[in-house]
Design an enzyme around this catalytic site. Structure first.
Site, PDB file in Angstrom:
ATOM      1  N   ALA A 279      -1.861  -2.407   7.957  1.00 28.00           N
ATOM      2  CA  ALA A 279      -3.173  -2.765   7.414  1.00 28.00           C
ATOM      3  C   ALA A 279      -4.018  -1.519   7.200  1.00 28.00           C
ATOM      4  CB  ALA A 279      -3.878  -3.745   8.341  1.00 28.00           C
ATOM      5  N   GLU A 280      -3.986  -0.592   8.151  1.00 30.66           N
ATOM      6  CA  GLU A 280      -4.720   0.660   7.984  1.00 30.66           C
ATOM      7  C   GLU A 280      -3.965   1.837   8.583  1.00 30.66           C
ATOM      8  OE1 GLU A 280      -7.996  -1.358   6.255  1.00 30.66           O
ATOM      9  OE2 GLU A 280      -6.968  -1.918   8.091  1.00 30.66           O
ATOM     10  N   THR A 281      -4.081   2.959   7.881  1.00 28.38           N
ATOM     11  CA  THR A 281      -3.711   4.260   8.424  1.00 28.38           C
ATOM     12  C   THR A 281      -4.992   5.081   8.504  1.00 28.38           C
ATOM     13  OG1 THR A 281      -1.454   4.212   7.549  1.00 28.38           O
ATOM     14  CG2 THR A 281      -2.398   6.374   8.033  1.00 28.38           C
TER      15      THR A 281
END
Length: 266
Positions: free
Chosen positions: A45-47
């Site tokens: 979903a996020e880096t």
């Protein structure tokens, strides 16, 4: 060039729960297109990328498709790595972001409190058809925050039973759709699910940033400022929340899943 990378499950006390995020500490920024490629390669979903700036840190978040203005679970994951892997020993971390100053305090062993700006909602009358079509539901109250549409359903069971058409929702001109309802027991005050196909994420398991709009809404509805929340995705996420003036506090735990290095040319 080798650079460190960590993967953390946030808003959970158990591995394989909550929401996974990659955390990438940097000495200096990589090109934007490269950070976006890494976000796509990680397919989480996020880096998160962080660079020290004076006494504070600049934080940026990339989904597999876009850079976003705010992310709660990846900020929690980053704080966890600061304290468990990077030797950070102050009680509070201050991050500069596209959404202004964000603070994270170490509340106890393995518990962290995010201090984020509260988001404002306004009722929507001209509702895009794709919202109800994509969620396969009839009309319900719809609100708009700075990033998302928020729909209020009648029961937790209705929220859990949703089977969205992600292709239809992907055409929405917003980060995505939050669906919430009052909880039906003592375990929580409200529940939610978050669908972000326009941002390259069909369903986000646990979304701290979404609670910056849900907490003010439910605080007003329930006439209380301290709230317990569950994001009822398949992985489940648990948040202790508080509305404090124009800020939303969200507390949770995190578990390190993996650490290693990624290799870049040059």
């Amino acid at each position: 060039m080798k650079l460190p990378i960590y993967q953390v499950d946030a808003f959970t006390t158990e591995m394989f729960g909550g929401n996974p995020a990659a955390v990438c500490p940097l000495q200096q920024w990589l090109p934007d297109d490269l950070m976006q490629q890494l976000g796509a390669e990680n397919n989480l979903a996020e880096t998160t990328f962080i660079v020290k700036e004076g006494d504070q840190y600049r934080i940026r978040w990339f989904t597999p498709a876009v850079e976003v203005k705010l992310c709660g679970h990846a900020t929690l994951a980053t704080a966890h790595i600061f304290y468990t892997e990077l030797g950070y020993d102050k009680d509070e971390i201050v991050f500069n972001s596209l959404s202004g100053l964000l603070k994270v305090k170490r509340k106890g062993e393995g518990v962290y409190t995010l201090d984020f700006p509260a988001d404002k909602l306004h009722a929507v009358t001209d509702i895009p058809d794709v919202i109800f079509e994509g969620l396969n539901i009839g009309p319900v109250p719809v609100f708009k925050s700075s990033m998302d549409y928020l729909l209020v359903l009648h029961t937790r069971q209705e929220v859990e039973a949703l089977t969205p058409d992600f292709k239809t929702l992907s055409t929405l001109d917003a980060r995505g759709v939050i669906v919430t309802a009052k909880a039906d027991g003592d375990e929580a005050d409200f529940v939610s699910r978050c669908f972000f196909p326009p941002s390259g994420i069909d369903e986000d398991p646990v979304t701290g940033s979404a609670h910056t709009s849900m907490v003010p809404y439910w605080a007003a509805q329930l006439n209380k400022t301290a709230l317990k929340a569950i994001q009822v995705s398949g992985r489940r996420g648990y948040l202790d929340c508080e509305l404090k003036g124009d800020r939303v506090l969200m507390s949770g735990s995190a578990v390190t899943y993996m650490k290693g290095e990624y290799y870049l040319p040059g």
